[in-house]
Write a protein that holds these residues in place. Structure first.
Motif, PDB file in Angstrom:
ATOM      1  N   ARG A   1     -14.564  11.096  18.764  1.00 53.23           N
ATOM      2  CA  ARG A   1     -15.995  10.931  19.029  1.00 53.23           C
ATOM      3  C   ARG A   1     -16.681  10.173  17.880  1.00 53.23           C
TER       4      ARG A   1
ATOM      5  N   SER B   1     -16.060   4.683  35.850  1.00 49.92           N
ATOM      6  CA  SER B   1     -15.263   5.100  34.702  1.00 49.92           C
ATOM      7  C   SER B   1     -15.297   4.015  33.626  1.00 49.92           C
TER       8      SER B   1
ATOM      9  N   THR C   1     -13.840   8.088  30.223  1.00 53.53           N
ATOM     10  CA  THR C   1     -15.131   8.736  30.440  1.00 53.53           C
ATOM     11  C   THR C   1     -15.687   8.337  31.803  1.00 53.53           C
TER      12      THR C   1
ATOM     13  N   LYS D   1     -15.435  13.548  30.030  1.00 49.58           N
ATOM     14  CA  LYS D   1     -14.806  12.763  28.963  1.00 49.58           C
ATOM     15  C   LYS D   1     -13.462  13.402  28.674  1.00 49.58           C
TER      16      LYS D   1
ATOM     17  N   LEU E   1     -23.608  11.702  31.882  1.00 46.36           N
ATOM     18  CA  LEU E   1     -22.205  11.944  31.579  1.00 46.36           C
ATOM     19  C   LEU E   1     -21.636  12.972  32.553  1.00 46.36           C
TER      20      LEU E   1
ATOM     21  N   TYR F   1     -19.210   8.332  34.111  1.00 49.84           N
ATOM     22  CA  TYR F   1     -20.668   8.459  34.132  1.00 49.84           C
ATOM     23  C   TYR F   1     -21.168   8.264  35.560  1.00 49.84           C
TER      24      TYR F   1
ATOM     25  N   VAL G   1     -16.591   2.869  24.101  1.00 50.88           N
ATOM     26  CA  VAL G   1     -16.083   4.032  24.824  1.00 50.88           C
ATOM     27  C   VAL G   1     -14.569   3.978  24.696  1.00 50.88           C
TER      28      VAL G   1
END
Length: 196
Positions: free
Chosen positions: A48, A143, A61, A11, A8, A63, A57
């Motif tokens: 969340r 993303s 976010t 976010k 990660l 990653y 998701v």
């Protein structure tokens, strides 16, 4: 089938339910600001929680994804893929010069990856012909997130959870009857859990 490993990077929970929307939902006058940090924390927790319950998701976010640099198709371990923004080669644990970077228009994405985003979660196929010699892994920055506008029922379910978290700030409260997570929210979250 190769395996993708995720790290990660960021976010962004803003823009889904604004502070003013949250306060209006909780019937807190807009001029009262002493509870703003609590309302923001409860809103973030609700988002969340929704991501956990839907296995989706929702928030924007980013990653880093590490995949083997071999001619293989990798199914990403999470859904709601948006785009690849950077590709870097890795050899002997060292990350090399970037091969592709959308922000500064370095390289061409299709020289290194073929992406099938029609399926959810997306599938990535590595194109090995253009990779530097000795490349063991590709570090891909990508993303993820649901696109706006968000479904109204999903927003309402998150607002239900916001109310639950705001009204129940402690795990156990003496003198109060225990309450279950709102069933309506759980039902709505189930509508969006549609991938395996």
């Amino acid at each position: 089938m190769s395996t993708a490993h995720l790290k990660l990077i960021s976010k962004n929970l803003t823009g889904i339910i604004s502070l003013s929307e949250a306060k209006a939902h909780l019937r807190i006058p807009s001029g009262l600001t002493d509870q703003d940090s609590l309302v923001t924390a409860c809103t973030n927790a609700a988002i969340r929680f929704a991501e956990t319950r839907t296995d989706r998701v929702i928030a924007s976010t980013v990653y880093q994804i590490r995949i083997p640099a071999e001619e293989a198709t990798v199914v990403l371990p999470i859904p709601d893929f948006v785009e690849v923004t950077k590709i870097e080669p890795m050899t002997d644990g060292t990350v090399g010069t970037k091969l592709y970077d959308k922000s500064d228009e370095t390289g061409t994405l299709t020289d290194y990856l073929q992406i099938d985003s029609w399926v959810n979660p997306a599938e990535i196929t590595v194109i090995t012909d253009s990779l530097p010699a000795g490349t063991e892994y590709l570090i891909i920055t990508a993303s993820f997130g649901m696109t706006s506008p968000y479904p109204e029922d999903l927003i309402n379910a998150m607002k239900m959870m916001l109310t639950h978290f705001y009204d129940n700030p402690r795990e156990v409260e003496v003198g109060r009857i225990a309450s279950q997570v709102p069933m309506g929210a759980e039902t709505i979250f189930g509508f969006y859990r549609d991938w395996e």
